[in-house]
Design an enzyme around this catalytic site. Structure first.
Site, PDB file in Angstrom:
ATOM      1  N   ASP A 198       0.858  -1.182   0.000  1.00  0.00           N
ATOM      2  CA  ASP A 198       0.000   0.000   0.000  1.00  0.00           C
ATOM      3  C   ASP A 198       0.899   1.238   0.000  1.00  0.00           C
ATOM      4  O   ASP A 198       1.862   1.310   0.785  1.00  0.00           O
ATOM      5  CB  ASP A 198      -0.880   0.003   1.247  1.00  0.00           C
ATOM      6  CG  ASP A 198      -2.254   0.600   0.968  1.00  0.00           C
ATOM      7  OD1 ASP A 198      -2.457   1.082  -0.160  1.00  0.00           O
ATOM      8  OD2 ASP A 198      -3.089   0.579   1.872  1.00  0.00           O
ATOM      9  N   ILE A 199       0.624   2.199  -0.913  1.00  0.00           N
ATOM     10  CA  ILE A 199       1.407   3.434  -0.934  1.00  0.00           C
ATOM     11  C   ILE A 199       0.998   4.271   0.282  1.00  0.00           C
ATOM     12  O   ILE A 199      -0.203   4.502   0.517  1.00  0.00           O
ATOM     13  CB  ILE A 199       1.167   4.218  -2.240  1.00  0.00           C
ATOM     14  CG1 ILE A 199       1.612   3.372  -3.445  1.00  0.00           C
ATOM     15  CG2 ILE A 199       1.912   5.542  -2.220  1.00  0.00           C
ATOM     16  CD1 ILE A 199       1.324   4.029  -4.781  1.00  0.00           C
ATOM     17  N   ASN A 213      -2.541  12.691  -3.614  1.00  0.00           N
ATOM     18  CA  ASN A 213      -3.472  13.158  -4.655  1.00  0.00           C
ATOM     19  C   ASN A 213      -4.020  14.538  -4.309  1.00  0.00           C
ATOM     20  O   ASN A 213      -4.180  15.397  -5.196  1.00  0.00           O
ATOM     21  CB  ASN A 213      -4.635  12.176  -4.818  1.00  0.00           C
ATOM     22  CG  ASN A 213      -4.283  11.009  -5.732  1.00  0.00           C
ATOM     23  OD1 ASN A 213      -3.438  11.142  -6.615  1.00  0.00           O
ATOM     24  ND2 ASN A 213      -4.926   9.871  -5.510  1.00  0.00           N
ATOM     25  N   HIS A 219      -4.566  14.435  -9.367  1.00  0.00           N
ATOM     26  CA  HIS A 219      -4.697  13.043  -9.835  1.00  0.00           C
ATOM     27  C   HIS A 219      -3.728  12.702 -10.967  1.00  0.00           C
ATOM     28  O   HIS A 219      -3.342  11.544 -11.129  1.00  0.00           O
ATOM     29  CB  HIS A 219      -6.143  12.781 -10.279  1.00  0.00           C
ATOM     30  CG  HIS A 219      -7.106  12.729  -9.144  1.00  0.00           C
ATOM     31  ND1 HIS A 219      -7.184  11.662  -8.280  1.00  0.00           N
ATOM     32  CD2 HIS A 219      -8.028  13.632  -8.696  1.00  0.00           C
ATOM     33  CE1 HIS A 219      -8.103  11.881  -7.366  1.00  0.00           C
ATOM     34  NE2 HIS A 219      -8.648  13.094  -7.600  1.00  0.00           N
ATOM     35  N   ASP A 254      -1.420   9.543 -10.778  1.00  0.00           N
ATOM     36  CA  ASP A 254      -1.260   8.461 -11.765  1.00  0.00           C
ATOM     37  C   ASP A 254       0.213   8.223 -12.073  1.00  0.00           C
ATOM     38  O   ASP A 254       0.652   7.075 -12.233  1.00  0.00           O
ATOM     39  CB  ASP A 254      -2.007   8.815 -13.048  1.00  0.00           C
ATOM     40  CG  ASP A 254      -3.526   8.769 -12.866  1.00  0.00           C
ATOM     41  OD1 ASP A 254      -3.976   8.194 -11.854  1.00  0.00           O
ATOM     42  OD2 ASP A 254      -4.240   9.303 -13.741  1.00  0.00           O
ATOM     43  N   ARG A 274      11.448 -12.650 -12.773  1.00  0.00           N
ATOM     44  CA  ARG A 274      11.298 -14.078 -13.033  1.00  0.00           C
ATOM     45  C   ARG A 274       9.919 -14.366 -13.630  1.00  0.00           C
ATOM     46  O   ARG A 274       8.948 -13.663 -13.317  1.00  0.00           O
ATOM     47  CB  ARG A 274      11.444 -14.891 -11.746  1.00  0.00           C
ATOM     48  CG  ARG A 274      12.788 -14.862 -11.083  1.00  0.00           C
ATOM     49  CD  ARG A 274      12.807 -15.869  -9.930  1.00  0.00           C
ATOM     50  NE  ARG A 274      11.595 -15.748  -9.109  1.00  0.00           N
ATOM     51  CZ  ARG A 274      11.149 -16.716  -8.327  1.00  0.00           C
ATOM     52  NH1 ARG A 274      11.786 -17.879  -8.243  1.00  0.00           N
ATOM     53  NH2 ARG A 274      10.059 -16.536  -7.595  1.00  0.00           N
ATOM     54  N   GLU A 307      -4.382   2.387  -4.673  1.00  0.00           N
ATOM     55  CA  GLU A 307      -2.932   2.361  -4.407  1.00  0.00           C
ATOM     56  C   GLU A 307      -2.507   1.032  -3.807  1.00  0.00           C
ATOM     57  O   GLU A 307      -1.390   0.899  -3.295  1.00  0.00           O
ATOM     58  CB  GLU A 307      -2.568   3.509  -3.453  1.00  0.00           C
ATOM     59  CG  GLU A 307      -2.995   3.329  -2.010  1.00  0.00           C
ATOM     60  CD  GLU A 307      -4.434   3.750  -1.759  1.00  0.00           C
ATOM     61  OE1 GLU A 307      -4.798   3.892  -0.582  1.00  0.00           O
ATOM     62  OE2 GLU A 307      -5.200   3.932  -2.730  1.00  0.00           O
TER      63      GLU A 307
END
Length: 418
Positions: free
Chosen positions: A275-276, A283, A288, A292, A308, A319
């Site tokens: 989670d950011i 934002n 926004h 993005d 991999r 997010e």
């Protein structure tokens, strides 16, 4: 191939089939007509000319052989009168039969006059020999027969019939010449027709098959484009349009598959929830569009670190991200989580609304275990979510990890890097 293209292809194949069929039927009809003409000429040659010659020859042979010989023997009293009578009657019947057969053959108008003349002469000569039979019945002496008169009669009828034979032979030669000429003409016609039909079929076939080949090529190109479009559509259905990562739909598919595989192999499997930190504030501060961009930057970090084929990264919504790793133990899972935190901060994405760091950071919850049949499919997700909550409770910007039921203490990113 769509329905219209299928109809076009079938129409072209049907067209060439009809052309070939018509050509073969035409050749067959022409061949039949010409063969009948050849048969007619053969009949004219062999039965209209050669058979009459054979019949006329037998008549002459009967006059010379049977009648003359019989009268010669009768004059010399070598055979009895009754035998003479029997032989002469049999010979005359044979001559009349052969002549009747000859007259039945086709005669041209200019032949009829001479044929009628020959018929009257044959009747005259036959009456002469019948008179000999009458002499026997009257009891006359057969030794008085004039052999010179017999010879004269036979020589005369021989000349008459021989002219007919000569004529019939000439007619046969003429018919044969015409037949050979007609036969060569027929061969040329049939050969020409066959060549024209074959050439026409080849030309038409060339253009039809060229068109079919062109349609086939266009169809193959269209098919390839359709496959590419379908692949793109499939990828689009499984891909997040903003970040280019896998979406939740693909997560649901892959997660179940990889859990089953790990259970079969009794191997390690790891799931991370990410989670950011303070992304709403980001934002609100930057808008926004910049939000993005931040999401794309985070996705780029994931792509750079996880390369991999068995590393799966998902954007689960907003997010929130998820990472599924196979064949990775607890130690390596922790290293990957720490590297993600460090790599994101290294990009130095300004975040003035953050309460923990001047740059954009991420919190991670890690669940790692060795899969077995007792593993609940949802345990990794719930444990990873639990670890993410622990990381946020501990100040964010780091990761917490658990294996099975055991839970480690939260790790700050700076502590992990130390």
């Amino acid at each position: 191939m769509n329905f219209i293209e299928t109809l076009k292809l079938r129409s072209k194949l049907l067209f060439i089939f009809i052309i070939i069929t018509v050509g073969l039927v035409f050749v067959g009809v022409m061949g039949t007509l010409n063969l009948k003409s050849m048969k007619k000429n053969l009949d004219s040659l062999y039965f209209g000319s050669l058979m009459p010659v054979t019949e006329l020859s037998r008549i002459i042979q009967t006059y010379h052989g049977t009648l003359a010989s019989t009268l010669y023997k009768a004059k010399n009293a070598q055979i009895s009168p009754s035998e003479v009578k029997s032989r002469i009657k049999a010979a005359i019947q044979s001559i009349e039969k052969e002549w009747s057969s000859y007259e039945l053959h086709f005669k041209r108008d200019y032949e009829l006059g001479y044929v009628e003349y020959a018929a009257s002469e044959i009747k005259s000569v036959n009456r002469y020999f019948i008179s000999a039979v009458d002499m026997i019945e009257d009891g006359s002496d057969m030794t008085n027969i004039s052999l010179a008169s017999v010879e004269k009669k036979i020589s005369h009828i021989h000349q008459v019939i021989n002219k007919l034979i000569t004529y019939e032979v000439d007619v046969a030669k003429y018919e044969r010449k015409n037949f050979l000429s007609l036969y060569e003409t027929i061969l040329i016609k049939v050969g020409t027709i066959l060549v024209m039909v074959i050439f026409g079929v080849m030309v038409i076939s060339f253009y039809v098959f060229k068109s079919i080949q062109s349609d086939q090529t266009a169809l193959e190109i269209a098919t390839k484009k359709l496959k590419i479009a379908n692949k793109k559509l499939e990828n689009a259905s499984y891909t997040d349009s903003l970040t280019g990562l896998h979406n939740r739909r693909y997560f649901n598919l892959v997660y179940e598959r990889e859990i089953k595989r790990a259970k079969r192999n009794n191997s390690n499997i790891t799931f991370m929830m990410l989670d950011i930190d303070y992304f709403k504030q980001y934002n609100d501060t930057y808008g926004h569009i910049e939000g993005d961009f931040a999401l794309k930057s985070v996705a780029k970090v994931f792509k750079d670190l996880l390369k991999r084929p068995s590393d799966f990264v998902f954007r689960l919504g907003g997010e929130e991200f998820g990472i599924l790793l196979t064949e990775v133990n607890e130690e390596n899972s922790a290293i990957i989580a720490r590297n993600i935190c460090d790599a994101l901060k290294a990009r130095e994405i300004k975040h003035e609304g953050s309460k923990i760091n001047e740059f954009l950071t991420v919190s991670i919850g890690v669940a790692c275990c060795v899969a077995d049949d007792a593993l609940d499919d949802e345990v990794l997700i719930s444990k990873a979510d639990e670890m993410l909550y622990r990381t946020k409770e501990s100040g964010r910007d780091g990761y917490s990890i658990t294996t099975n039921i055991s839970v480690t203490t939260p790790h700050k990113a700076e502590q992990a890097s130390a």
